[in-house]
Scaffold this motif. Structure first.
Motif, PDB file in Angstrom:
ATOM      1  N   LYS A  34     -27.616 -27.422 -13.452  1.00 10.03           N
ATOM      2  CA  LYS A  34     -27.935 -28.461 -14.436  1.00 10.03           C
ATOM      3  C   LYS A  34     -29.224 -28.137 -15.172  1.00 10.03           C
ATOM      4  O   LYS A  34     -29.316 -28.281 -16.399  1.00 10.03           O
ATOM      5  N   GLN A  35     -30.229 -27.691 -14.441  1.00 10.88           N
ATOM      6  CA  GLN A  35     -31.501 -27.336 -15.074  1.00 10.88           C
ATOM      7  C   GLN A  35     -31.346 -26.126 -15.984  1.00 10.88           C
ATOM      8  O   GLN A  35     -31.913 -26.082 -17.078  1.00 10.88           O
ATOM      9  N   LYS A  60     -29.713 -27.134 -19.203  1.00  6.86           N
ATOM     10  CA  LYS A  60     -30.686 -27.831 -20.046  1.00  6.86           C
ATOM     11  C   LYS A  60     -31.627 -26.843 -20.730  1.00  6.86           C
ATOM     12  O   LYS A  60     -31.953 -26.982 -21.910  1.00  6.86           O
ATOM     13  N   SER A 103     -31.813 -26.134 -24.922  1.00  5.39           N
ATOM     14  CA  SER A 103     -32.988 -26.674 -25.594  1.00  5.39           C
ATOM     15  C   SER A 103     -33.294 -25.870 -26.852  1.00  5.39           C
ATOM     16  O   SER A 103     -33.075 -24.654 -26.891  1.00  5.39           O
TER      17      SER A 103
END
Length: 284
Positions: free
Chosen positions: A200-201, A204, A208
């Motif tokens: 998930k990180q 992200k 970005s």
């Protein structure tokens, strides 16, 4: 009443004309100076597996570190385009260790520390995820390499934004790096989790706009371009034209064959108004 009203109308018209002229000037500036908008755009350049550069200096006993072919070309790029460069090193290569570097070049490294940084990559070329490396061994090897760099190149030459070998580090290792002053980690150019990031990180991070993710006092950066994997460097850069941060790297062992692509990339970034940075100030 009529005279004052007419005066006010004239003033309003004048203000409207001025606003139109200012807007037109802004549009013209965008066309005349593409890429030079108000949003600061940054580029990071680095070389992995850079121990062979220091091995060459050690063996040849040059008068200057820039007699080394790689460092000589990097200095030219710095003087021409203002680049900064991070060199990520193994602690050991063949029979050579970073501790073997003589202190006789320390002053020259210190004089160039503003743009030329040296940082930990791994202890050897082996994959740290597969060789059963313990946290205690990681601590010991990092401390040894860091102290070697400080000894022969000075503390100002130490890089605080790193790319670790195979992007490997556990949460415990990342916490230790933060304690040592590391402020950023450069992640994989091929997507997916790096270091202690989960799926998930990582998702992200790569979604970005500026390619960075700050987590608990350390910033993770997406690596955008690996030069040896790219045929048309300008086309690759065009894909990242809207990015606020572009991270480019290659390996020291293939620097010569990728040099033309590197200079082309640096020239493109320079013309587009990117500022070269080791990212340390951004990661704080």
């Amino acid at each position: 009443m009529g005279t004052r009203s007419a005066g006010r109308n004239k003033n309003h018209i004048g203000i409207i004309i001025l606003l139109i002229l200012l807007a037109a000037a802004g549009v013209c500036a965008l066309f005349l100076f593409p890429g030079r908008d108000k949003v600061k755009r940054t580029a990071h350049i680095s070389l992995d597996d850079a121990t062979e550069i220091f091995l060459d200096i050690y063996r040849e006993k040059y008068d200057s570190i820039f007699d080394n072919a790689v460092l000589g070309k990097l200095k030219y790029l710095h003087e021409t385009y203002g680049i900064t460069v991070d060199l990520y090193v193994f602690g050991q290569l063949d029979e050579f260790e970073m501790w073997d570097m003589p202190v006789s070049y320390r002053e020259e490294f210190c004089e160039n520390a503003e743009w030329l940084k040296i940082g930990y990559h791994s202890i050897t070329e082996e994959n740290p995820a597969l060789d059963g490396r313990t946290f205690e061994a990681f601590q010991e090897e990092y401390a040894r390499i860091d102290s070697a760099i400080r000894r022969f190149a000075g503390g100002e030459s130490v890089a605080h934004v790193l790319r670790l070998h195979y992007w490997y580090a556990t949460k415990e290792m990342v916490a230790y790096l933060k304690e040592q002053g590391v402020t950023g980690l450069l992640c994989s150019d091929r997507g997916g989790p790096s270091y202690d990031l989960d799926e998930k990180q990582a998702e992200k991070l790569y979604k970005s706009r500026d390619g960075r993710l700050k987590e608990e006092d350390i910033t993770y950066y997406a690596t955008d371009i690996r030069l040896e994997d790219v045929r048309d460097i300008e086309a690759a850069l065009e894909e990242h034209r809207k990015d606020r941060i572009i991270v480019i790297f290659t390996h020291a062992w293939c620097f010569a064959e990728n040099y033309d692509k590197l200079e082309t990339a640096i020239r493109w970034l320079w013309q587009e108004g990117y500022q070269f940075s080791n990212l340390e100030s951004m990661a704080r």
